[in-house]
Write an enzyme that holds these catalytic residues in place. Sequence first.
Site, short mmCIF file in Angstrom:
data_model
loop_
_atom_site.label_atom_id
_atom_site.label_comp_id
_atom_site.label_asym_id
_atom_site.label_seq_id
_atom_site.Cartn_x
_atom_site.Cartn_y
_atom_site.Cartn_z
N ARG A 18 0.84 -1.20 0.00
CA ARG A 18 0.00 0.00 0.00
C ARG A 18 0.87 1.24 0.00
NH1 ARG A 18 -4.89 -0.01 2.79
NH2 ARG A 18 -4.79 -2.25 2.51
N SER A 106 -8.28 0.02 -0.93
CA SER A 106 -9.17 -0.32 0.17
C SER A 106 -9.90 0.90 0.71
CB SER A 106 -8.38 -1.04 1.27
OG SER A 106 -9.24 -1.56 2.25
N HIS A 107 -9.71 1.21 1.98
CA HIS A 107 -10.42 2.31 2.63
C HIS A 107 -9.56 3.57 2.74
CE1 HIS A 107 -8.03 0.28 5.68
NE2 HIS A 107 -8.04 1.41 6.37
N LYS A 116 -3.52 -6.59 -2.87
CA LYS A 116 -3.80 -7.69 -1.96
C LYS A 116 -3.60 -8.98 -2.75
CE LYS A 116 -7.16 -5.03 0.74
NZ LYS A 116 -8.59 -4.87 1.13
N ASP A 241 -16.82 -0.37 2.38
CA ASP A 241 -15.63 0.45 2.16
C ASP A 241 -15.32 0.48 0.66
OD1 ASP A 241 -14.56 -2.12 1.78
OD2 ASP A 241 -12.63 -1.58 2.67
N ASP A 243 -13.46 -1.11 -1.43
CA ASP A 243 -13.39 -2.32 -2.25
C ASP A 243 -14.33 -3.41 -1.75
OD1 ASP A 243 -11.80 -2.76 0.03
OD2 ASP A 243 -10.49 -4.17 -1.02
N ASP A 245 -14.73 -5.17 0.99
CA ASP A 245 -14.41 -6.30 1.85
C ASP A 245 -14.66 -5.95 3.32
OD1 ASP A 245 -12.23 -4.65 2.34
OD2 ASP A 245 -10.71 -6.11 1.71
N ARG A 246 -15.18 -4.73 3.58
CA ARG A 246 -15.51 -4.31 4.94
C ARG A 246 -16.93 -3.76 4.97
NH1 ARG A 246 -11.79 0.19 6.21
NH2 ARG A 246 -12.09 -0.23 8.41
N HIS A 328 -14.17 -6.21 8.64
CA HIS A 328 -13.85 -7.42 7.87
C HIS A 328 -14.58 -8.58 8.55
CE1 HIS A 328 -10.64 -6.01 5.17
NE2 HIS A 328 -10.21 -5.28 6.18
#
Length: 468
Positions: A18, A106-107, A116, A241, A243, A245-246, A328
């Site tokens: 990241r 991501s977030h 990832k 979020d 992407d 995944d949350r 998550h």
Amino acid sequence: MVFSHNFDPTVLREYDIRGIVGTTLHTADAFAIGRCFGTLVARAGGTTVAVGYDGRLSSPAMEAALVDGLVASGMTVLRIGRGPTPMLYYTAATRQTGGAVMVTGSHNPPDYNGFKMMLGGKPFFGPQIRALGAMAAAGDVLPQGAGRTETLDVAADYVARLLADYDGTRPLSVVWDNGNGAAGEVLADLLAKLPGTHTVLFPDIDGRFPNHHPDPTVPANLTHLIAEVRARGADLGIAFDGDADRIGLVDDAGNILFGDQLMVLLARDVLRTRPGATIIADVKASQVLFDEIARAGGTPLMWKTGHSLIKAKMAETGSPLAGEMSGHIFFADHWYGFDDALYAAVRTIGIVSRGSEKLSAIRGALPHVVNTPELRFDCDDRRKFTVIEEVAARLRAEGANVAETDGVRVLTADGWWLLRASNTQAVLVARAEAADAAGLERLKVALVHQLEASGLAAPDFDAPQAGH
């Protein structure tokens, strides 16, 4: 050397890569990641890598460079295009690819991006990521290969599989906040077939995130969702979020259910058919969650924060469900063991639909505690881990009751406080929880004392959140 000449090693994080695009992360680095990761897949006997990307403005260029690197390593690259991270995980699991890489920030803010990864169906993290950096620095890659690409449209299959596990009995009114994230198109397909009345906020994928930051753990980012749930008299609200995944969750009264509160709901449901199962939560979770898992007949296990770390522990223990305060949620019960906010949403709606109580009543019946929100405060990426080591050493010397699973979680007569280093940002993360306000104040004082002893200013504590 395979990485760009100005490669910044701070992008190699504990469970993903990241950085800030154009500053610490470049398209040349994306090519190098593909070249090196493809080499690792080949050395492990794999031949295919699935690749997807999120809605960030930099993601298409990063994905193209990544794919070029993978092709140069001889891989067959299955390109699934733009969509949520869990759709990429689904592709890897169902097609049993040698590897998978998601281009996503991501977030994080719009100028961030990252990667990832999965290798051989397992998370790729920690020492493996650091080894990838060493490979690139040494030019330790296979000779130029002759890989190829294949474009796949997996969205319809993924949505059909999500719907297969919906078990609701009455239609609900649900408000969704896509937050301009990567789930947009897949979410629209899902809701066209999911029973109930559905309202979607900010459905368009827009990597600038013009309406609010794509992090559902921050209450300020849920104001639009809360207002819409209340205005429509909806049964619940769900946020993702960047992407997807949350997950974030709001009840029918517009109250936020944090990750550990959602986990109580999900754990009780899973344990109905899997009595005694190990349910995993991260070190930031409320003691209420661990107690409720045990009360429901499960075996609670506290583990390290981080999606890759949690997934690895699930595989090790055979756990059917795990979750983090960050939203998550990992289902291995009827699902594949990866974090998927869309799937968690489907399961949550099913539970509420089958039940006789409103979500607000379930939330309100949880044991009462007071706590701080998750507090994040700036600390240099290199300094943050040293601070944790210093605090841990002092606590051990004082004879404190401290767990060092991930940072320090200190248990006292009043409750507990936590300090850990974030694996995704240059921040320290703190929380404290007690049975009453007076106890919480004492925990805050203890935390501040340790921070000041390491030369850091105290965090700005918000008012405690009753009932959580």
